[in-house]
Write a protein that holds these residues in place. Structure first.
Motif: not given
Length: 257
Positions: A228-257
């Motif tokens: 659990k701890e390792d899974f969460k750590k990896q997941f958090d790092i990737i989510i943080y990077d997706m938010r920071r880079s703008g990739e996550m917002q692009k996923i949201i925008n693409d879905f709502l078009r």
């Protein structure tokens, strides 16, 4: 409903199941047997980059998913809000994945005599629809319900609550703004919601809160999910990077078009 992440899995990869709300459009839902939604698109992308895991996403009714986490049989679920006291069996939580604005949408006539700018006092005496298993609105709202100052009506999801609202069986509906408007648009396009005709005209009410959706892990597994701890750590790092880079917002925008 199942979604298998297409990884080049090795024999050492750990098989992990993440449960998802099957009836929370546009964030998480099943359609024609496929798990879809904004969260699904984000999490599919994130787990595809994790090392050492073969991940399956499974859509289930929300209450059933929570029972799996509470019993310790389920590893993790998305997207619970951060309610540690109400759901002590969910811990830890991932980094926040998305910010969601919770509001009330009401029949037009509810605002004829007052603007209802204050939550929750201006909504006393009304029947407020909520999704079954969701605990939105804040402590003052639920305290008002306990004191019979407000009546809470539970229904399965957005569609059911909006149709109840349009038929004047409830006065307002409490949920995430994007989720409400997305479902209402679908109902109007399909002809199921005849606003101003068979169904009432609707107006957005007050913003109740800003909620965040997470990946929530069980703490009732008694050590069965040792990774659990390792899974969460990896997941958090990737989510943080997706938010920071703008990739996550692009996923949201693409879905709502």
């Amino acid at each position: 409903m199942y979604f298998f992440i297409p990884l080049l899995a090795s024999a050492e990869d750990i098989e992990v199941t993440l449960y998802a709300d099957a009836n929370y459009p546009p964030y998480s839902f099943t359609e024609a047997g496929e798990l879809k939604g904004i969260y699904a698109n984000i999490i599919k992308r994130a787990v595809s980059r994790m090392k050492g895991y073969k991940v399956t996403l499974v859509g289930v009714p929300w209450k059933r998913g929570l029972r799996l986490i509470e019993s310790g049989k389920g590893f993790a679920i998305y997207p619970p809000y951060f309610h540690v006291e109400k759901r002590p069996y969910i811990w830890p939580y991932s980094l926040p994945i998305l910010d969601e604005r919770v509001m009330v949408i009401c029949r037009e006539d509810i605002f004829f005599r007052m603007m209802r700018l204050n939550w929750v006092e201006d909504y006393y005496g009304l029947v407020i629809g909520v999704n079954s298993g969701f605990h939105l609105g804040g402590d003052a709202f639920w305290q008002a319900a306990e004191e019979d100052k407000i009546t809470v009506s539970e229904a399965k999801g957005n569609r059911e609550n909006l149709l109840q609202l349009g038929l004047k069986r409830i006065d307002c509906y409490l949920n995430d703004r994007i989720s409400i408007l997305w479902e209402l648009k679908k109902l109007k396009l399909s002809g199921e919601y005849d606003e101003g005709g068979k169904h009432a005209r609707l107006i957005e009410g007050v913003t109740v809160s800003i909620e965040q959706g997470f990946l929530g892990f069980t703490n009732r597994d008694e050590g069965r999910f040792a990774y659990k701890e390792d899974f969460k750590k990896q997941f958090d790092i990737i989510i943080y990077d997706m938010r920071r880079s703008g990739e996550m917002q692009k996923i949201i925008n693409d879905f709502l078009r």
